[in-house]
Design an enzyme around this catalytic site. Structure first.
Site, PDB file in Angstrom:
ATOM      1  N   ASP A 168      -5.315  -4.885   5.981  1.00  0.00           N
ATOM      2  CA  ASP A 168      -5.952  -4.845   7.278  1.00  0.00           C
ATOM      3  C   ASP A 168      -7.473  -4.919   7.207  1.00  0.00           C
ATOM      4  O   ASP A 168      -8.106  -5.451   8.092  1.00  0.00           O
ATOM      5  CB  ASP A 168      -5.504  -3.619   8.073  1.00  0.00           C
ATOM      6  CG  ASP A 168      -5.698  -2.327   7.298  1.00  0.00           C
ATOM      7  OD1 ASP A 168      -6.249  -2.392   6.183  1.00  0.00           O
ATOM      8  OD2 ASP A 168      -5.290  -1.274   7.802  1.00  0.00           O
ATOM      9  N   ASP A 174       0.859  -1.181   0.000  1.00  0.00           N
ATOM     10  CA  ASP A 174       0.000   0.000   0.000  1.00  0.00           C
ATOM     11  C   ASP A 174       0.889   1.223   0.000  1.00  0.00           C
ATOM     12  O   ASP A 174       1.913   1.255   0.672  1.00  0.00           O
ATOM     13  CB  ASP A 174      -0.877  -0.002   1.256  1.00  0.00           C
ATOM     14  CG  ASP A 174      -2.105  -0.872   1.065  1.00  0.00           C
ATOM     15  OD1 ASP A 174      -2.629  -0.880  -0.065  1.00  0.00           O
ATOM     16  OD2 ASP A 174      -2.510  -1.543   2.024  1.00  0.00           O
ATOM     17  N   LYS A 176     -16.038  19.418  -2.794  1.00  0.00           N
ATOM     18  CA  LYS A 176     -14.597  19.204  -2.977  1.00  0.00           C
ATOM     19  C   LYS A 176     -14.433  17.734  -3.336  1.00  0.00           C
ATOM     20  O   LYS A 176     -15.058  16.874  -2.709  1.00  0.00           O
ATOM     21  CB  LYS A 176     -13.910  19.537  -1.653  1.00  0.00           C
ATOM     22  CG  LYS A 176     -12.499  19.059  -1.528  1.00  0.00           C
ATOM     23  CD  LYS A 176     -12.004  19.227  -0.097  1.00  0.00           C
ATOM     24  CE  LYS A 176     -12.426  18.026   0.734  1.00  0.00           C
ATOM     25  NZ  LYS A 176     -12.011  18.071   2.116  1.00  0.00           N
ATOM     26  N   THR A 197     -20.150   9.338  -5.062  1.00  0.00           N
ATOM     27  CA  THR A 197     -19.974  10.724  -5.509  1.00  0.00           C
ATOM     28  C   THR A 197     -18.505  11.095  -5.554  1.00  0.00           C
ATOM     29  O   THR A 197     -18.116  11.962  -6.317  1.00  0.00           O
ATOM     30  CB  THR A 197     -20.686  11.692  -4.553  1.00  0.00           C
ATOM     31  OG1 THR A 197     -20.120  11.527  -3.250  1.00  0.00           O
ATOM     32  CG2 THR A 197     -22.174  11.407  -4.494  1.00  0.00           C
ATOM     33  N   GLU A 212      -6.253  14.651   5.500  1.00  0.00           N
ATOM     34  CA  GLU A 212      -6.159  15.573   4.367  1.00  0.00           C
ATOM     35  C   GLU A 212      -7.047  16.790   4.618  1.00  0.00           C
ATOM     36  O   GLU A 212      -6.636  17.936   4.427  1.00  0.00           O
ATOM     37  CB  GLU A 212      -6.618  14.897   3.065  1.00  0.00           C
ATOM     38  CG  GLU A 212      -5.657  13.869   2.536  1.00  0.00           C
ATOM     39  CD  GLU A 212      -5.966  12.472   3.031  1.00  0.00           C
ATOM     40  OE1 GLU A 212      -6.714  12.365   4.037  1.00  0.00           O
ATOM     41  OE2 GLU A 212      -5.464  11.496   2.451  1.00  0.00           O
TER      42      GLU A 212
END
Lengths: 566, 679
Positions: free
Chosen positions: B517, B309, B394, B379, B350
């Site tokens: 995980d 990952d 956003k 979406t 973020e």
């Protein structure tokens, strides 16, 4: 340079130079690729297939291959037993030689079917011309069968996942008609022109200078000698094999015959490179085999040319080297060279008496057979080598931190089991046979004095050599051994039989199982099998397993004899 | 954690191992190891010979000499047993130190009460069974492994991982597992017990180490077959020597036969083989990885492809907002405000970094009565609906573009270009729109872990292909992939993409390892040849994988591959060493066997050993003491150097092959110098 050394160097270099194109040609033959000779052979092969009702394009899996091989061998076995036991009244018997006893016929049949050609009889008195012809046929088909089955293994080694490994009869017929037959024709012609007999007439006779009438055996020898040399057979027409002037008339025929001994075994390695499209791999195999071969050859030639230490001690000069049991027309170097080539390749024809080699040369000849894969017999030599490769790959694969794989196929417990059994079979047969004989002899030496020409260490070597030769499917002998008895006929016969077929079944099974496995692509972590390092590993495995197992036995035979003479 | 984990021979362990060395002499146990079993038979025969001599037999040499041979053989066996026992003891000690964390603790079990539906009852942790539910509050030690079904808590996992920074575990999602013995620092959680006592992964692993349930791995089996093959060859060599000796009028004593045999069979590797396997699992455990089978460790060494990952493995944690790029006709301040508004409710790292970068007074934003729109997979955008009807969104470039163009508005070129620029620089663009008009784009940047490039280089040299898995768009993914030095990447990855990639690689014959995980990782973890589940992951993921990483460290895969390779290499090199030893042993013993009756063979005694007795004794003493001398190597493993397979083979062949030929010549000669004082 010494002209004797020059002579043997020419033999070796000429062989390698001839083996290279021949190997490529053989590769094409097995791959079914186009060759110049197709126009000639295709119709011929087609007729053979039509006559025998075989579809050469029907693919077989490894078990079917083995079934085919074993079945035709059984048929040959029965045919040969019948002929050898009944040749007394069968045609083509001008010298009125009798049929063989059952145990001798068994030994001879097994010996020829297994490509060993151990001869407990003399050609001059022991077989009729029909017998010789049948034996000659067997020299073709046993060699062809060995080559065919090795072609199956080569095919299986290619990188893909498949059960279908070509058709056994396709490989077999092609081995005989396209490789052995044409080469034998060429050789036989060379021999004919050099004075080898080729006739169905009975014994000739002449009156010697003393006025005695001397009977001289002859027969269709040239044809038989050709295939005898090419097919790593070694079954001579005459009792003295290629030491006999009719079977090896001069130095030139000696060169040609000696080239023929190692030609196909070496060419097979190059054929492997062609079929696998891995020339480096083939060179690795060739290098390991050649280094091993030279390590046996060089001290042997040196020892024979130096002469016998015991004679030297008496103050007698031996400018020609050790000449006991050797032909003056060949000399000591060419005899030693022949001795090592014929034992390394499981050929077994001789141009000198191995019994009379100096002790260490005798040991190196035995080692050649004990290892049995420095070139080895046609086809089967590579199969033996293949088993050592499997073991070497296994250990060295682990050493680089990966589950071992050979040419992209993982080697697991099942393959290891087969490889281990095959690797220990050869020492087992040789040591067990020799042990049994030693046991019987040492219980009652008085009864069995006829067995051994020499007592002590050399006598031990004679027995060890006989079983080594049988188990290596070689066929040469330390002729001091009185081996024409039911005991030797039967025990050697059993050893030859097991030593021929189990080491074929094993590698074919391994290769067949591996071929069916998933192909693992190479990465930087994969062990490369075409490098010098891996070659050293293979060599070490061969040295430690094949050679060192015999160390105690050899110590009591040739090594003790050597130190005793010193 | 054990602080002195590198100490090989701790006295308590040695004591236990010594005891076990004798217990393991039981033939029923030793039978599993064909090489050492034959040594045991040889020892038994020698005991019989000693008794025979004691009763007056003259032909077999002195009683003292035979007794010494017998005891050296016994010591050889004990050394081999000790190697296995010490490996077991170390593994067990390591596992115990982990298990210690889960001693009896009071648990607050939730039970069906008499008065209330749910009552809290204090029970000892050992009474908890699978399916039981308990609660933990700040300050509590979690009594059992389980899965959080309600709540969120910060947890101190240092007891297991040694990592002091607390971690957050919460119900739902991929970080819902808690481990017994760890401590809740804040908040409260309700947990369902997932394992029966004694059946946790750790318990299973301890059983694996202890031997009862330890199964030989396929490679171990194949090697055992090879070693058994060698043993058989040498049985043949030694048995046939008897009639050979008879023929040559050379009497050979039984002691000499058995000594020759024991020296030739590969006792060194035979004695160390199981210790090597256990040590492999133990090393994994020391790296805080619980393996469910020895095979998994072995397979790890063969891995061709590693799926990693991006987040956490290649990049540090999460992306951060680094720049706001408004569209041409949009004011800076207005854009920054819109960005901040859109991210107010966004609790992802973020989102938080956007608010941080905007650096506005949050209270000055009029968000009263606003409703927040959560991110959904469909979406692929989130945002806020203000009370005045303003909709700020956003999201990913294509998601916003779709929304904007559907509303009939154009997507500004300069923003589209900016998106491309950001992506190709390895950043992640987030486009912000207001009432379906594009306002601009936020640039998020990944921070690639230091030194990760070298680690991938190392993997490449091992022949392992690295594949980065990321949800980023292909451009961003490519940039990071190039920068970090991975070989391939899967961009915009959905869980099934991983699965497909693994299947595709496996069809090509490759072995794939991955770490995961989440529950949706479970199928891929099961499909992968080596699936490492994070301990924090869901129960489903842990069940599906074949290893569990207690540290939840995604770079652990790299270590696991090395541990696997080390395991195989240690086996290979010690096998080579063991077999190479035979050369010298032959030269020591074979002349000794025959010299008495064939004095000429003195020429073969190239080591110039003192007497036949001293030669045989020296050889078997060397054979015995080489085992304990190599125990440290067997336990630590041969150092792996990623220098390519051929170079590695050359190196190991030189050290262990050539070394294996030379060392015994020196060793036997030195021992002979000492032994010759008496014999």
């Amino acid at each position: 340079m010494n002209s004797e050394i020059l002579g043997i160097s020419i033999i070796f270099l000429a062989t390698v130079l001839l083996a290279f194109p021949l190997g490529k040609y053989m590769g094409k033959v097995y791959e079914g690729d186009k060759t110049l000779w197709d126009k000639l052979f295709n119709p011929f092969d087609k007729q053979l297939y039509r006559l025998s009702g075989i579809d050469p394009s029907r693919p077989m899996n490894w078990k079917q291959h083995l079934t085919a091989l074993l079945t035709i061998n059984l048929v040959w076995f029965l045919v040969s037993m019948f002929v050898l036991m009944n040749m007394g009244w069968l045609p083509l018997n001008p010298d009125a030689n009798p049929g063989m006893s059952a145990d001798l016929a068994f030994n001879t049949t097994v010996s020829f079917v297994s490509n060993t050609n151990l001869q407990h009889y003399s050609g001059e008195t022991g077989v009729s011309y029909l017998g010789q012809l049948v034996l000659m046929l067997f020299q073709f088909i046993s060699a062809g069968a060995g080559m065919a089955i090795a072609a199956v293994v080569m095919n299986a080694m290619k990188e893909r996942t498949t059960e279908k490994l070509g058709n056994f009869y396709f490989y077999f017929v092609r081995s005989c008609t396209r490789i052995l037959l044409p080469l034998s024709l060429v050789l036989a012609l060379i021999f004919l022109f050099n004075g080898m007999p080729m006739t169905f007439k009975g014994k000739d006779q002449f009156i010697s200078l003393q006025g005695d009438t001397v009977q001289v055996s002859r027969g269709p020898a040239a044809a038989m000698v050709a295939i005898k040399q090419l097919g790593t057979n070694g079954g001579g027409f005459f009792g003295a094999n290629s030491a006999h002037p009719f079977e090896n008339p001069n130095y030139f025929t000696n060169i040609v015959e000696n080239i023929a001994i190692i030609l196909i075994p070496i060419a097979f390695v190059f054929a492997l490179g062609y079929v696998l499209k891995r020339r480096r791999f083939a060179w690795m195999v060739f290098a390991v085999m050649t280094i091993g071969f030279l390590l046996l050859l060089i001290p042997s030639v040196h020892d024979e040319m130096k002469g016998n230490i015991a004679i030297a001690k008496l103050g007698i000069a031996q400018p020609l080297g050790s000449m006991e049991g050797k032909e003056v027309r060949f000399g000591s170097a060419a005899s030693a060279f022949w001795g090592i080539t014929t034992t390394c390749t499981s050929n077994g024809s001789v141009n000198a008496m191995h019994d009379s080699f100096t002790p260490l040369t005798g040991m190196f000849a035995m080692l050649g057979m004990m290892i049995n894969s420095f070139y080895g017999g046609v086809g089967v030599g590579f199969l033996n080598f293949y088993v050592f490769i499997i073991i070497a790959v296994f250990i060295s694969g682990l050493m680089v931190g990966r589950t071992p794989e050979l040419l992209g196929k993982k080697i697991e417990a099942k393959e290891m089991k087969i490889a281990a059994i095959i690797a220990l079979l050869h020492p087992f047969l040789i040591l067990a046979g020799t042990a049994l004989s030693s046991y019987i002899y040492s219980r009652n030496p008085a009864v069995y004095t006829a067995w051994l020409n020499n007592p002590g260490h050399h006598g031990f070597s004679e027995m060890l050599y006989e079983y080594t030769s049988s188990s290596a499917n070689n066929g040469s002998g330390f002729e001091g051994l009185g081996d024409g008895t039911p005991y030797w006929n039967i025990t050697c016969g059993v050893v030859m039989l097991l030593a021929r077929f189990l080491p074929i079944i094993g590698p074919v099974a391994i290769a067949g199982i591996l071929a069916g496995k998933k192909y693992v692509p190479e990465s930087a972590g994969t062990l490369k099998t075409d490098t010098g390092t891996f070659g050293i590993m293979v060599f070490a495995v061969i040295f430690i397993i094949a050679a060192l197992s015999f160390f105690p036995a050899l110590s009591l035979g040739p090594i003790a004899e050597y130190f005793g003479m010193k | 954690m054990n602080t002195d984990q590198n100490k090989l021979f701790e006295s308590s362990l040695v004591k236990e191992a010594l005891k076990q060395s004798f217990v393991k002499l039981n033939p029923a146990i030793l039978f599993r190891n064909p090489v050492m079993f034959t040594v045991e038979i040889g020892t038994a025969i020698m005991v019989a010979v000693c008794i025979w001599i004691a009763t007056g037999e003259q032909s077999q040499g002195s009683l003292t000499y035979n007794l010494i041979i017998t005891s050296i053989l016994l010591i050889t066996l004990l050394f081999a047993n000790f190697a296995e026992a010490i490996a077991e003891a170390r593994g067990k000690a390591q596992a115990d130190s982990l298990r210690k964390t889960r001693e009896e603790t009071p648990a607050k079990q939730v039970v069906l009460g008499e008065i209330f539906v749910n009552e809290i009852k204090i029970v000892p942790s050992s009474q908890l069974r699978k399916g039981d539910i308990f609660v933990c509050e700040a300050g509590d030690i979690i009594p059992m492994d389980g899965e959080i079904i309600e709540g969120l808590a910060t947890i101190d996992e240092s007891a297991i991982t040694g990592e002091s920074a607390p971690v957050i575990r919460e119900a739902g999602g991929d970080k819902s597992s808690v481990t017994g013995g760890t401590k809740v620092l804040s908040d409260a959680i309700k947990v369902r017990v997932t394992t029966e006592p004694g059946e946790s992964f750790l318990d299973k692993m301890i059983a694996l180490v202890e031997g009862a349930s330890r199964q030989k791995t396929p490679n171990e089996i194949a090697l055992t077959i090879l070693l058994a093959g060698f043993t058989l060859v040498f049985i043949i060599v030694c048995v046939t020597l008897k009639p050979f000796g008879d023929f040559a009028n050379t009497p050979i004593t039984i002691a000499a036969f058995i000594s020759l045999f024991v020296c030739l069979i590969p006792t060194t590797i035979g004695g160390l083989l199981s210790a090597i396997g256990i040590a492999g699992m133990d090393r994994a455990l020391r790296a805080n990885v619980i393996t469910k089978s020895g095979k998994a460790v072995e397979t790890a060494g063969d891995i061709d492809t590693l799926l990693l990952d991006k987040t956490g493995t290649i990049t540090i944690g999460n992306r951060k907002a680094t720049h706001f790029w408004p569209a041409n006709n949009v004011e800076d301040a207005l854009f920054v405000e819109a960005c901040a508004l859109s991210s107010l409710a966004d609790q992802t790292p973020e989102g938080k970094s956007i608010v941080e970068l905007a650096n506005l007074n949050v209270n000055s934003l009029h968000t009263h009565g606003a409703s927040f729109i959560e991110f959904t997979a469909e979406t692929r955008s989130s945002g806020i609906d203000l009370p005045d009807g303003t909709k700020i969104r956003k999201g990913a470039f294509d998601a916003i573009k779709k929304m904007v163009t559907q509303a009939g508005n154009a997507f500004p070129d300069e923003t589209a270009q900016r998106v491309t620029v950001i992506s190709s620089n390895g950043g992640t663009p987030l486009v912000v729109s207001k009432n379906n008009r594009v306002m601009g784009v936020i640039e998020l940047q990944d921070i690639i872990k230091p030194n990760i490039h070298e680690r991938f280089e190392r993997l490449r040299k091992m022949g392992v292909k690295t594949v980065m898995v990321t949800g980023d768009n292909p451009l961003t993914a490519k940039f990071i992939a190039d920068k970090a030095g991975v070989d391939d990447f899967i961009a915009e990855a959905k869980p099934e993409d991983k699965m497909n990639y693994i299947k595709k690689e496996q069809q090509g014959g490759k072995l794939v390892a991955m770490m995961g995980d989440g529950t949706n990782d479970a199928p891929a973890l099961a499909q992968a040849d080596v699936g490492v589940a994070m301990n924090s992951g869901t129960q489903a993921a842990k069940e599906a994988g074949n290893m569990v990483d207690l540290d939840n460290d995604p770079t652990k895969l790299i270590e696991i591959v090395e541990i696997g390779k080390q395991l195989l290499m240690t086996r290979g090199t010690l096998t080579t060493f063991s077999i190479a030893n035979d050369v010298a042993k032959y030269f020591a013993i074979v002349p000794a066997l025959f010299i008495a009756s064939v004095p000429a063979l003195q020429g073969m005694n190239i080591m110039k050993l003192h007497s036949p007795e001293s030669a045989i004794l020296s050889a078997i003493i060397f054979n015995a003491i080489i085992i304990p001398l190599l125990i440290p190597l067997a336990l630590k493993g041969v150092a792996y150097k990623p220098i390519g397979a051929s170079a590695l083979l050359r190196r190991n062949l030189l050290i262990y092959g050539l070394g294996g030929v030379i060392v015994p010549f020196i060793g036997i000669k030195l021992i002979d110098l000492v032994v010759s004082i008496w014999f």
